[in-house]
Write a protein that holds these residues in place. Structure first.
Motif, PDB file in Angstrom:
ATOM      1  N   UNK B  40       3.275   7.061  -6.689  1.00 22.61           N
ATOM      2  CA  UNK B  40       2.705   6.075  -5.752  1.00 22.61           C
ATOM      3  C   UNK B  40       1.361   5.598  -6.294  1.00 22.61           C
ATOM      4  N   UNK B  41       1.437   4.650  -7.213  1.00 22.11           N
ATOM      5  CA  UNK B  41       0.225   4.249  -7.928  1.00 22.11           C
ATOM      6  C   UNK B  41      -0.541   3.125  -7.230  1.00 22.11           C
ATOM      7  N   UNK B  42       0.099   2.460  -6.233  1.00 17.36           N
ATOM      8  CA  UNK B  42      -0.600   1.383  -5.508  1.00 17.36           C
ATOM      9  C   UNK B  42      -1.411   1.984  -4.372  1.00 17.36           C
ATOM     10  N   UNK B  43      -2.656   2.313  -4.617  1.00 12.30           N
ATOM     11  CA  UNK B  43      -3.480   2.957  -3.596  1.00 12.30           C
ATOM     12  C   UNK B  43      -4.418   1.939  -2.953  1.00 12.30           C
ATOM     13  N   UNK B  44      -4.938   2.320  -1.793  1.00 11.18           N
ATOM     14  CA  UNK B  44      -5.961   1.498  -1.158  1.00 11.18           C
ATOM     15  C   UNK B  44      -5.476   0.678   0.016  1.00 11.18           C
ATOM     16  N   UNK B  45      -4.149   0.571   0.192  1.00  6.53           N
ATOM     17  CA  UNK B  45      -3.681  -0.238   1.327  1.00  6.53           C
ATOM     18  C   UNK B  45      -3.368   0.613   2.551  1.00  6.53           C
ATOM     19  N   UNK B  46      -2.777   1.798   2.345  1.00  7.51           N
ATOM     20  CA  UNK B  46      -2.477   2.669   3.487  1.00  7.51           C
ATOM     21  C   UNK B  46      -3.780   3.325   3.954  1.00  7.51           C
ATOM     22  N   UNK B  47      -3.838   3.674   5.235  1.00  8.78           N
ATOM     23  CA  UNK B  47      -5.035   4.359   5.749  1.00  8.78           C
ATOM     24  C   UNK B  47      -4.687   5.810   6.039  1.00  8.78           C
ATOM     25  N   UNK B  66      -4.263  14.433  11.939  1.00  7.56           N
ATOM     26  CA  UNK B  66      -4.182  13.520  10.790  1.00  7.56           C
ATOM     27  C   UNK B  66      -3.597  12.193  11.270  1.00  7.56           C
ATOM     28  N   UNK B  67      -4.276  11.106  10.908  1.00  2.94           N
ATOM     29  CA  UNK B  67      -3.784   9.781  11.298  1.00  2.94           C
ATOM     30  C   UNK B  67      -3.573   8.947  10.038  1.00  2.94           C
ATOM     31  N   UNK B  68      -2.376   8.404   9.914  1.00  8.20           N
ATOM     32  CA  UNK B  68      -2.078   7.532   8.772  1.00  8.20           C
ATOM     33  C   UNK B  68      -1.561   6.216   9.333  1.00  8.20           C
ATOM     34  N   UNK B  69      -1.846   5.116   8.650  1.00 12.66           N
ATOM     35  CA  UNK B  69      -1.418   3.828   9.211  1.00 12.66           C
ATOM     36  C   UNK B  69      -1.277   2.756   8.159  1.00 12.66           C
ATOM     37  N   UNK B  70      -1.135   1.524   8.668  1.00 12.12           N
ATOM     38  CA  UNK B  70      -0.976   0.330   7.827  1.00 12.12           C
ATOM     39  C   UNK B  70       0.289   0.415   6.974  1.00 12.12           C
ATOM     40  N   UNK B  71       1.355   0.941   7.587  1.00 13.53           N
ATOM     41  CA  UNK B  71       2.646   0.997   6.886  1.00 13.53           C
ATOM     42  C   UNK B  71       3.046   2.368   6.391  1.00 13.53           C
ATOM     43  N   UNK B  72       2.270   3.401   6.754  1.00 10.07           N
ATOM     44  CA  UNK B  72       2.563   4.760   6.250  1.00 10.07           C
ATOM     45  C   UNK B  72       3.940   5.231   6.702  1.00 10.07           C
ATOM     46  N   UNK B  73       4.715   5.797   5.782  1.00 11.16           N
ATOM     47  CA  UNK B  73       6.043   6.326   6.123  1.00 11.16           C
ATOM     48  C   UNK B  73       6.092   7.842   6.089  1.00 11.16           C
ATOM     49  N   UNK B 131       4.404   5.408   1.113  1.00  8.62           N
ATOM     50  CA  UNK B 131       5.424   4.483   1.624  1.00  8.62           C
ATOM     51  C   UNK B 131       6.159   3.888   0.439  1.00  8.62           C
ATOM     52  N   UNK B 132       7.148   3.062   0.718  1.00  6.24           N
ATOM     53  CA  UNK B 132       7.900   2.448  -0.382  1.00  6.24           C
ATOM     54  C   UNK B 132       7.012   1.451  -1.127  1.00  6.24           C
ATOM     55  N   UNK B 133       7.471   0.977  -2.269  1.00  7.56           N
ATOM     56  CA  UNK B 133       6.696   0.024  -3.052  1.00  7.56           C
ATOM     57  C   UNK B 133       5.528   0.680  -3.761  1.00  7.56           C
TER      58      UNK B 133
END
Lengths: 167, 193
Positions: B40-47, B66-73, B131-133
């Motif tokens: 998962x090399x695209x970092x910085x978008x999920x919270x 623990x809270x994760x967001x902005x598309x977290x799977x 997450x995916x992508x």
């Protein structure tokens, strides 16, 4: 987490099946003594095949147990002083040693006596019972490994029902 | 070929196929060093947020929300990451909208995870969300673990030394088993007159 490779888990299944077959053979030996001694009958054939499975299974299981014990301690980031802080792993270490003793006994007795192990009650009762105990221990140890890694096991409802507390 | 041999051959070949399939399923990727960041090399978008520092005591569990967001799977707290091996962790992998996720929104995960410190020292709990992508992000929690509080007679009985009992059992139980098996072995193998 100290994880065995998947290949090392086969002996757990083999020894659990051996325990079930030991129970069946014990029941057959008690209930159908004449039939299992009559060569050529279907029951005698089944009894013989189960006996061979238990013997060969004990040998494979014994080797698998040794491999399992060795690989269990191979995780470099999981030293012994951390392993023994976990109750499930303490259980697995202690009863793995007992299982090793049990299947070593089964191998020696069956190798020495052959299928005459099923002739006298003083021999076949201990032989079948210790294999059943060993198989059940292996089953519980497998379930504990599953609980450690995945936090659940298909054995959970059964042991909840019996009343054995889970971590 | 006799029918008898054919049956045996089928059984042996089936077992071999099973053996090869099992051996083949054990795969190793030497380039992967177990952390999500390898893939998962695209970092910085999920919270991903939780407490950044915690003071704890050995053996005393504490809870991190623990809270994760902005598309977290997924939220994962696997062994081998940071000092996660020095804790017992109640849930190492939480999927969005799974049982332990208390946030019903898609792409957002809120979970209470219980950590039990196993040894004293300064430790780092490493948590990943993914997450995916190839999306992913990690969060480190600095935990200072000190010894167990001193127990006085007035506050209750001393804690049970389970490791000590186990160490004793490690000698006595196999010795007792060996004794029983030797007796069984003697009864089975003795020569009858």
């Amino acid at each position: 987490m100290a994880i065995h490779p998947v290949f090392v888990h086969f002996h757990t299944g083999i020894l659990t099946v051996a325990a079930a077959l030991a129970l069946i053979n014990l029941v057959l030996r008690i209930l159908f003594r004449d039939n299992i001694n009559t060569p050529g009958t279907r029951l005698a054939k089944i009894f013989h095949e189960f006996d061979v499975f238990i013997y060969v299974g004990s040998i494979i299981g014994f080797i698998g147990l040794i491999v399992g014990v060795i690989t269990g301690f191979m995780e470099p980031e999981y030293p012994l002083n951390i392993i023994i802080q976990t109750p499930e792993l303490r259980f697995k270490i202690l009863w793995s040693i007992v299982s090793l003793e049990i299947f070593l006994y089964a191998m020696i007795v069956r190798t020495k006596l052959g299928d005459r192990v099923w002739v006298n009650a003083s021999t076949y009762f201990p032989y079948a019972i210790v294999i059943m105990v060993g198989g059940v221990l292996m089953m519980i140890m497998g379930a504990l490994g599953g609980i450690l890694e995945y936090h659940t096991s298909i054995l959970k409802p059964i042991l909840d029902w019996i009343g054995i507390p889970w971590p | 070929m006799k029918r008898n041999y054919a049956t045996k051959l089928i059984v042996v070949l089936s077992f071999l196929v099973l053996l090869i399939a099992a051996a083949g399923s054990v795969m190793a990727h030497p380039d992967y060093t177990a952390e999500c960041g390898d893939c998962h090399t695209n970092t910085g978008t999920l919270t991903l947020t939780t407490n950044s520092t915690v003071n704890a005591e050995t053996g005393d569990p504490f809870i991190l929300q623990i809270q994760a967001g902005n598309g977290a799977e997924y939220v994962a707290i696997k062994s081998g990451w940071g000092d996660n091996d020095y804790f017992r962790i109640s849930d190492t992998l939480i999927q969005d909208n799974s049982v332990n996720d208390t946030n019903a929104a898609v792409g957002e995960i809120t979970v209470d995870v219980t950590f039990t410190p196993l040894l004293n020292g300064s430790r780092t709990i490493r948590i990943w969300t993914a997450a995916t992508g190839l999306l992913g992000d990690s969060f480190d929690v600095a935990v200072t673990v000190t010894g167990e509080p001193s127990v006085t007679v007035t506050t209750g009985p001393p804690p049970v030394d389970l490791v000590g009992i186990w160490t004793m059992m490690l000698y006595t139980v196999p010795a007792a088993t060996a004794l029983i098996l030797v007796i069984f072995g003697y009864l089975a193998l003795r020569r009858k007159k």
